[in-house]
Design a protein around this motif. Structure first.
Motif, PDB file in Angstrom:
ATOM      1  N   VAL A 256       0.861  -1.187   0.000  1.00  0.00           N
ATOM      2  CA  VAL A 256       0.000   0.000   0.000  1.00  0.00           C
ATOM      3  C   VAL A 256       0.897   1.237   0.000  1.00  0.00           C
ATOM      4  CG1 VAL A 256      -1.730   1.318   1.284  1.00  0.00           C
ATOM      5  CG2 VAL A 256      -1.859  -1.168   1.254  1.00  0.00           C
ATOM      6  N   ASP A 257       0.587   2.141  -0.899  1.00  0.00           N
ATOM      7  CA  ASP A 257       1.326   3.401  -0.969  1.00  0.00           C
ATOM      8  C   ASP A 257       0.741   4.376   0.042  1.00  0.00           C
ATOM      9  OD1 ASP A 257       3.430   4.664  -2.301  1.00  0.00           O
ATOM     10  OD2 ASP A 257       2.625   3.922  -4.222  1.00  0.00           O
ATOM     11  N   VAL A 258       1.594   4.996   0.830  1.00  0.00           N
ATOM     12  CA  VAL A 258       1.109   5.949   1.835  1.00  0.00           C
ATOM     13  C   VAL A 258       1.924   7.235   1.692  1.00  0.00           C
ATOM     14  CG1 VAL A 258       0.786   6.329   4.311  1.00  0.00           C
ATOM     15  CG2 VAL A 258       0.566   4.019   3.397  1.00  0.00           C
TER      16      VAL A 258
ATOM     17  N   GLU B  56      -2.203   4.091   7.392  1.00  0.00           N
ATOM     18  CA  GLU B  56      -1.225   4.957   8.071  1.00  0.00           C
ATOM     19  C   GLU B  56      -0.875   4.403   9.452  1.00  0.00           C
ATOM     20  OE1 GLU B  56      -2.325   9.362   6.197  1.00  0.00           O
ATOM     21  OE2 GLU B  56      -3.513   8.573   7.860  1.00  0.00           O
ATOM     22  N   TRP B  57      -1.896   4.001  10.180  1.00  0.00           N
ATOM     23  CA  TRP B  57      -1.668   3.466  11.531  1.00  0.00           C
ATOM     24  C   TRP B  57      -0.714   2.276  11.449  1.00  0.00           C
ATOM     25  CZ3 TRP B  57      -1.634  -0.802  14.481  1.00  0.00           C
ATOM     26  CH2 TRP B  57      -1.681  -0.635  15.867  1.00  0.00           C
ATOM     27  N   GLU B  58      -1.019   1.379  10.523  1.00  0.00           N
ATOM     28  CA  GLU B  58      -0.245   0.140  10.451  1.00  0.00           C
ATOM     29  C   GLU B  58       1.193   0.393  10.002  1.00  0.00           C
ATOM     30  OE1 GLU B  58      -2.313  -3.255   8.867  1.00  0.00           O
ATOM     31  OE2 GLU B  58      -0.430  -4.343   8.514  1.00  0.00           O
ATOM     32  N   LYS B  59       1.362   1.323   9.080  1.00  0.00           N
ATOM     33  CA  LYS B  59       2.726   1.632   8.638  1.00  0.00           C
ATOM     34  C   LYS B  59       3.534   2.218   9.805  1.00  0.00           C
ATOM     35  CE  LYS B  59       5.545   4.179   5.365  1.00  0.00           C
ATOM     36  NZ  LYS B  59       5.589   5.159   4.274  1.00  0.00           N
ATOM     37  N   ALA B  60       2.946   3.149  10.530  1.00  0.00           N
ATOM     38  CA  ALA B  60       3.661   3.789  11.646  1.00  0.00           C
ATOM     39  C   ALA B  60       4.022   2.781  12.733  1.00  0.00           C
ATOM     40  CB  ALA B  60       2.806   4.915  12.232  1.00  0.00           C
ATOM     41  N   VAL B  61       3.235   1.732  12.851  1.00  0.00           N
ATOM     42  CA  VAL B  61       3.391   0.790  13.963  1.00  0.00           C
ATOM     43  C   VAL B  61       4.203  -0.448  13.575  1.00  0.00           C
ATOM     44  CG1 VAL B  61       2.076  -0.773  15.469  1.00  0.00           C
ATOM     45  CG2 VAL B  61       1.327   1.599  15.178  1.00  0.00           C
TER      46      VAL B  61
ATOM     47  N   ARG C 286      10.415  -4.601   5.911  1.00  0.00           N
ATOM     48  CA  ARG C 286       9.352  -5.585   6.172  1.00  0.00           C
ATOM     49  C   ARG C 286       8.449  -5.083   7.283  1.00  0.00           C
ATOM     50  NH1 ARG C 286      10.307  -9.688  10.644  1.00  0.00           N
ATOM     51  NH2 ARG C 286      11.599  -8.487  12.036  1.00  0.00           N
ATOM     52  N   SER C 287       7.257  -5.638   7.323  1.00  0.00           N
ATOM     53  CA  SER C 287       6.345  -5.342   8.418  1.00  0.00           C
ATOM     54  C   SER C 287       6.556  -6.374   9.515  1.00  0.00           C
ATOM     55  CB  SER C 287       4.897  -5.358   7.934  1.00  0.00           C
ATOM     56  OG  SER C 287       4.610  -4.150   7.257  1.00  0.00           O
ATOM     57  N   ARG C 288       6.614  -5.895  10.754  1.00  0.00           N
ATOM     58  CA  ARG C 288       6.922  -6.778  11.876  1.00  0.00           C
ATOM     59  C   ARG C 288       5.631  -7.284  12.526  1.00  0.00           C
ATOM     60  NH1 ARG C 288      10.667  -2.250  14.821  1.00  0.00           N
ATOM     61  NH2 ARG C 288      12.709  -2.983  14.104  1.00  0.00           N
TER      62      ARG C 288
ATOM     63  N   ALA D  39      10.267   0.294  25.683  1.00  0.00           N
ATOM     64  CA  ALA D  39      10.755  -0.869  24.930  1.00  0.00           C
ATOM     65  C   ALA D  39       9.772  -1.294  23.845  1.00  0.00           C
ATOM     66  CB  ALA D  39      11.020  -2.040  25.881  1.00  0.00           C
ATOM     67  N   GLY D  40       8.521  -0.805  23.969  1.00  0.00           N
ATOM     68  CA  GLY D  40       7.497  -1.196  22.998  1.00  0.00           C
ATOM     69  C   GLY D  40       7.418  -0.297  21.775  1.00  0.00           C
ATOM     70  N   ALA D  41       8.395   0.617  21.611  1.00  0.00           N
ATOM     71  CA  ALA D  41       8.332   1.577  20.502  1.00  0.00           C
ATOM     72  C   ALA D  41       8.483   0.889  19.141  1.00  0.00           C
ATOM     73  CB  ALA D  41       9.424   2.635  20.671  1.00  0.00           C
ATOM     74  N   SER D  42       7.803   1.443  18.137  1.00  0.00           N
ATOM     75  CA  SER D  42       7.940   0.958  16.754  1.00  0.00           C
ATOM     76  C   SER D  42       9.185   1.584  16.129  1.00  0.00           C
ATOM     77  CB  SER D  42       6.703   1.338  15.941  1.00  0.00           C
ATOM     78  OG  SER D  42       6.731   2.725  15.603  1.00  0.00           O
ATOM     79  N   ALA D  43       9.507   1.162  14.912  1.00  0.00           N
ATOM     80  CA  ALA D  43      10.681   1.700  14.215  1.00  0.00           C
ATOM     81  C   ALA D  43      10.585   3.214  14.072  1.00  0.00           C
ATOM     82  CB  ALA D  43      10.824   1.041  12.844  1.00  0.00           C
ATOM     83  N   TYR D  44       9.385   3.733  13.889  1.00  0.00           N
ATOM     84  CA  TYR D  44       9.199   5.188  13.750  1.00  0.00           C
ATOM     85  C   TYR D  44       9.046   5.902  15.088  1.00  0.00           C
ATOM     86  CZ  TYR D  44       8.521   4.464   8.722  1.00  0.00           C
ATOM     87  OH  TYR D  44       8.690   4.136   7.406  1.00  0.00           O
ATOM     88  N   GLY D  45       9.054   5.131  16.188  1.00  0.00           N
ATOM     89  CA  GLY D  45       8.996   5.763  17.504  1.00  0.00           C
ATOM     90  C   GLY D  45       7.598   5.876  18.095  1.00  0.00           C
ATOM     91  N   VAL D  46       6.639   5.154  17.536  1.00  0.00           N
ATOM     92  CA  VAL D  46       5.291   5.149  18.099  1.00  0.00           C
ATOM     93  C   VAL D  46       5.265   4.210  19.313  1.00  0.00           C
ATOM     94  CG1 VAL D  46       2.924   4.356  17.653  1.00  0.00           C
ATOM     95  CG2 VAL D  46       4.124   5.749  15.957  1.00  0.00           C
ATOM     96  N   GLU D  47       4.700   4.680  20.435  1.00  0.00           N
ATOM     97  CA  GLU D  47       4.661   3.879  21.671  1.00  0.00           C
ATOM     98  C   GLU D  47       3.223   3.583  22.104  1.00  0.00           C
ATOM     99  OE1 GLU D  47       7.433   5.234  24.749  1.00  0.00           O
ATOM    100  OE2 GLU D  47       8.572   6.321  23.209  1.00  0.00           O
TER     101      GLU D  47
END
Ligand code: AVJ
Ligand code: FE
Length: 444
Positions: free
Chosen positions: A208-210, A308-313, A321-323, A354-362
């Motif tokens: 998906v393009d975002v 958007e939510w899923e990409k950020a997370v 890759r998506s984790r 410790a639960g932060a995503s690659a983009y820093g979402v907690e």
């Protein structure tokens, strides 16, 4: 996926732990509170219990092992399509003792079936023990439903007040609860091809393009939401969409479910029958889609789309890759996420770095589900499995998607690809807000 022996032990552990939790949640209830329908949108608790047993019987004893029905009347009673929620209070439901005995009887046989079943890779129900995972996740989801039903009641306090604060480790990390993270434009993989645990609605993985956007680092806190109310948020028509204004007129609500003025200009929260002071840094919970949307407009933002939510997370831009989880591949521990009813409420933002995503979402998985702007629809390439009444019958019916997981969600369910959904007017579930800003969508 793990070796068969390890996987089998994992699934046995889930079934066992979930059953222990079901008993922990329902045993403190009085008989009358098991049977009374507390609210038209929720089931009597004893129905959830019997339905959990019947679902397990259907999939493990009948589909898998070919055994006959225990009692065809129960198959009708516990069919959620034949008996929709609103009418469940009027059903002839069994005594709680009988419902618990039904749970135990089915489980005793299910354990035998589990031991005798091969995880045949050519059979999608058996492969990686999918059907056992599905049954465990089903029980876990009904625990959340039971908790949501009980949290609607002011006159019932089945759990000791200590449970509201107990055991979840809370770090005293001071953070800016209005912080945002940037997510640059680009395609990512939405959904998953996992066939061991994921539901059909999470598949397949697809690009998906975002466009670029900003998103809150944390779920919206009680402090921020109280400021919205103090600023006249519920009375400012320009912040509300047509649907939101209709909901306001219809309900007359002026604060999240459970919020009670404390008499000194602040707020208390009624939580499982106990009145607790509002923790300003706890994520706000029990808001409808319309309240989430109005709050987002008030801060100059909007609700994120599901993509958007899923990409950020989930998206890992370095690994491409998506984790499975925001932080990586390993299932949640109490350092990563507030799940598994470790406490009967959300944890203050900043307590789970410790639960932060690659983009820093907690705090994306656990604490509160987060409303998205998206309707619940099928992903391109969707294929129904193993039954249409889980997902397919709910597509394109006006439900909005909520993402993440709540404090009441089992770790067995709390994948970052998990999709929840509800009507936009509902707020009995453990629903919260995370705001997105900018990007090519603007304000809806
Ligand atoms: C995914 C939470 C919307 O409770 O309606 C339970 C889960 N499906 N039994 C629901 C579910 C079948 C479902 N939600
Ligand atoms: Fe169900």
């Amino acid at each position: 996926v793990a070796a068969v022996g390890t996987r089998r032990r994992t699934l046995e552990g889930w079934l066992e732990r979930h059953r222990r939790r079901t008993r922990k949640l329902v045993d403190p209830l009085a008989d009358d509170d098991m049977h009374r329908q507390h609210h038209a949108i929720m089931s009597p608790v004893v129905w959830d219990v019997g339905h959990v047993a019947n679902f397990e019987e259907w999939w493990l004893l009948r589909e898998l092992a070919g055994r006959p029905s225990t009692d065809p009347d129960l198959d009708v009673l516990y069919d959620p399509v034949v008996n929709p929620r609103a009418g469940r209070g009027g059903l002839a439901l069994p005594e709680r003792r009988e419902a618990i005995a039904y749970l135990d009887a089915v489980r005793a046989e299910a354990v035998e079936v589990m031991r005798a079943t091969t995880f045949d890779p050519d059979e999608p129900l058996r492969r990686d023990g999918y059907v056992f995972s599905m049954v465990a996740q089903h029980e876990a989801q009904h625990q959340e439903t039971i908790l949501a039903a009980l949290d609607l009641r002011a006159d019932l306090d089945p759990y000791p007040p200590a449970a509201l604060l107990a055991s979840h480790r809370v770090l005293g990390r001071s953070v800016d609860d209005e912080a945002r993270v940037a997510v640059p434009a680009g395609a990512f993989v939405m959904g998953t091809d996992d066939t061991a645990d994921a539901y059909d609605n999470e598949r397949p993985g697809h690009l998906v393009d975002v466009g670029d956007f900003w998103i809150d680092r944390f779920p919206v806190t009680g402090r921020r939401f109280a400021a919205f109310i103090a600023d006249g948020g519920y009375a400012r028509a320009e912040l509300w969409s047509d649907g939101g204004r209709a909901w306001l007129a219809d309900t007359g609500h002026g604060a999240p479910q459970g919020w009670v003025p404390d008499g000194a200009g602040g707020w208390g929260i009624r939580r499982f029958g106990h009145l607790v002071p509002l923790d300003p840094f706890e994520p706000v919970v029990h808001v409808s889609y319309w309240e989430a949307q109005a709050f987002a407009h008030w801060v100059g933002g909007r609700l994120p789309t599901e993509a958007e939510w899923e990409k950020a997370v989930r998206w890992d831009p370095v690994g491409g890759r998506s984790r499975p989880y925001p932080w990586g591949d390993a299932p949640p521990t109490p350092r990563h996420a507030n799940v598994d009813v470790a406490r009967f409420g959300p944890a203050p933002v900043g307590s789970l770095p410790a639960g932060a995503s690659a983009y820093g979402v907690e705090h994306a998985v656990g604490d509160v589900y987060e409303w998205t702007a998206s309707e619940f629809t099928a992903y391109p390439g969707f294929s129904c499995f193993p039954y249409p009444e889980y997902s397919e019958v709910f597509f394109d019916e006006g439900y909005r998607v909520l993402r993440g997981a709540s404090w009441a969600t089992s770790a067995a369910v709390a994948r970052a690809s998990f999709r929840n959904w509800d009507h936009p007017q509902r707020r009995q579930i453990f629903s919260g807000i995370r705001v997105a800003y900018g990007g090519d969508r603007g304000r809806p």
